[in-house]
Design a protein around this motif. Sequence first.
Motif, PDB file in Angstrom:
ATOM      1  N   THR A  10      66.576  35.239  45.550  1.00 49.12           N
ATOM      2  CA  THR A  10      65.497  34.760  44.689  1.00 49.12           C
ATOM      3  C   THR A  10      65.305  35.733  43.538  1.00 49.12           C
ATOM      4  O   THR A  10      65.470  36.951  43.692  1.00 49.12           O
ATOM      5  N   LEU A  11      64.948  35.201  42.386  1.00 45.49           N
ATOM      6  CA  LEU A  11      64.745  36.035  41.213  1.00 45.49           C
ATOM      7  C   LEU A  11      63.514  36.925  41.342  1.00 45.49           C
ATOM      8  O   LEU A  11      63.391  37.933  40.650  1.00 45.49           O
ATOM      9  N   ASN A  12      62.586  36.561  42.228  1.00 42.52           N
ATOM     10  CA  ASN A  12      61.315  37.275  42.308  1.00 42.52           C
ATOM     11  C   ASN A  12      61.359  38.470  43.264  1.00 42.52           C
ATOM     12  O   ASN A  12      60.399  39.215  43.352  1.00 42.52           O
ATOM     13  N   GLN A  68      60.084  32.552  51.487  1.00 37.51           N
ATOM     14  CA  GLN A  68      59.805  31.624  50.393  1.00 37.51           C
ATOM     15  C   GLN A  68      60.697  32.008  49.216  1.00 37.51           C
ATOM     16  O   GLN A  68      60.731  33.168  48.808  1.00 37.51           O
ATOM     17  N   LYS A  69      61.387  31.030  48.654  1.00 38.38           N
ATOM     18  CA  LYS A  69      62.376  31.338  47.617  1.00 38.38           C
ATOM     19  C   LYS A  69      61.751  31.566  46.257  1.00 38.38           C
ATOM     20  O   LYS A  69      62.244  32.366  45.454  1.00 38.38           O
ATOM     21  N   TYR A  70      60.656  30.855  45.965  1.00 36.69           N
ATOM     22  CA  TYR A  70      60.082  30.908  44.622  1.00 36.69           C
ATOM     23  C   TYR A  70      58.747  31.646  44.629  1.00 36.69           C
ATOM     24  O   TYR A  70      58.049  31.698  45.649  1.00 36.69           O
ATOM     25  N   GLN A  71      58.399  32.192  43.472  1.00 35.85           N
ATOM     26  CA  GLN A  71      57.189  33.009  43.373  1.00 35.85           C
ATOM     27  C   GLN A  71      55.940  32.225  43.766  1.00 35.85           C
ATOM     28  O   GLN A  71      55.065  32.751  44.457  1.00 35.85           O
ATOM     29  N   GLU A  72      55.837  30.968  43.349  1.00 35.17           N
ATOM     30  CA  GLU A  72      54.646  30.184  43.675  1.00 35.17           C
ATOM     31  C   GLU A  72      54.482  30.043  45.183  1.00 35.17           C
ATOM     32  O   GLU A  72      53.374  30.168  45.716  1.00 35.17           O
ATOM     33  N   GLY A  73      55.584  29.784  45.887  1.00 38.91           N
ATOM     34  CA  GLY A  73      55.514  29.672  47.338  1.00 38.91           C
ATOM     35  C   GLY A  73      55.156  30.986  47.997  1.00 38.91           C
ATOM     36  O   GLY A  73      54.395  31.028  48.979  1.00 38.91           O
ATOM     37  N   GLN A  74      55.679  32.087  47.478  1.00 41.28           N
ATOM     38  CA  GLN A  74      55.343  33.408  48.004  1.00 41.28           C
ATOM     39  C   GLN A  74      53.858  33.700  47.828  1.00 41.28           C
ATOM     40  O   GLN A  74      53.185  34.190  48.747  1.00 41.28           O
TER      41      GLN A  74
END
Length: 432
Positions: free
Chosen positions: A137-139, A349-355
């Motif tokens: 993930t990028l985050n 969680q792969k994306y920042q919003e989910g994290q």
Amino acid sequence: MEGKRFGQLRQAVYDLLPELDLPDLLLEVQAVTHFAEEFTHLSEPQARADGLALSICAVLLAEACNIGLDDVVHPEIPALQRSRLLWVQQNYFRDETLTRANARLVAAQTRIPLAQRWGGGDVASADGQRFKVPLQTLNAMPSWKYFGEGHGVTFFTFTSDQFTSFYGVVIPGAVREALYILDGLLEQQTVLKPVEVMADTAGYTDIVFGLFWLLGYQFSPRLRDIGQTRFWRVDKKARYGALNQVARHLIDTQCIVENWDDLLRVAGSLKLGLLSASDFMKTLQAGKGTSVLAKAIAEVGRMAKTLYLLHYIDEPDYRRRILLQLLRGEQRHSLARAVFHGHKGELRQKYQEGQEDQLGALGLVVNMIVLWNTLYMNKAIDHLQATGMAVREEDVKRLTPLGHEHIRLTGRYDFTLTATPELGGLRPLRKA
């Protein structure tokens, strides 16, 4: 002797707290605060489904414990069927609703007499908790110190002197926390009005000191290498007695004077929410050179830092107060780690919003545990005093609502209250 008396009080209080499962705790806090009312549908804010509060509690537990929905699904209960829980998760869980629900819990905590004995809500600590992210993930970013060969994120949280968390932000990897330390004061939406923030050395820069001073806040970091810290003066010819050889560095007051109007504009923009503090500090650090504005803020910060250092060195009670508040944040992290037990404590969680949503749910559940413990500890102290036990105020102030030995965090998750509290009241205390 004092330590023994405190230990006896803590043991006596926790021995009286009822034992219960985590689902029971969530349902009881919902019955007391109705926090689920803050969860509204993404596109139809007025729509309310039958059993919605039960569904919200189940999804919260699944997210906070990092176990997924399988362990909270009950096909025979409409509010706990998989399709319902997925629908609630997708349409009701987002930063806006989690923030509003958390504000309601914080407000409930401030009304408890015991919480008021711990503090007035005007002091807080800021600290980061690391979570390994095993997905690409990028985050998430690498940090050998915290994640070994893997990647991860930091959940940077603010803990009040009443033990509640009033703000949290996900930071990629181990990016310096100083960039985000003002966001918690300026963006939080609870009834608390913190004016002083304690932090570890990682949250300290001259610019942070300067912005805190310009905004009327007190920055109180715990400094490990204080012997290497510079002390500053505004008058080269002044004599400071024993400190004369310590304060050898000169403040550029002319830089402050020439940029004073810009400093006030920055402070006003930050205070009114027209400018993000973390984005502004990132901008100041961008590029190869130091801007004139950044230098002016740092010069202000050096004055504020020097005054703080003198206070920090001269007042042992002040140092102890900082340490105590930082320990509250660290103890809260330990509780959060115990709750977030699924999948080896890794954030998947792969994306920042989910994290952000999942860690926001974790923070919400930890605040629910803090609130529940505070309610029953308050009741337990009243009971002990009524039965003749001498309870000293200084010992009460040392108690913490972050214990969880009486709460079953793992096992079978049954969302049916095993002991129904009296209408408008609490369940009976455990018999000592």
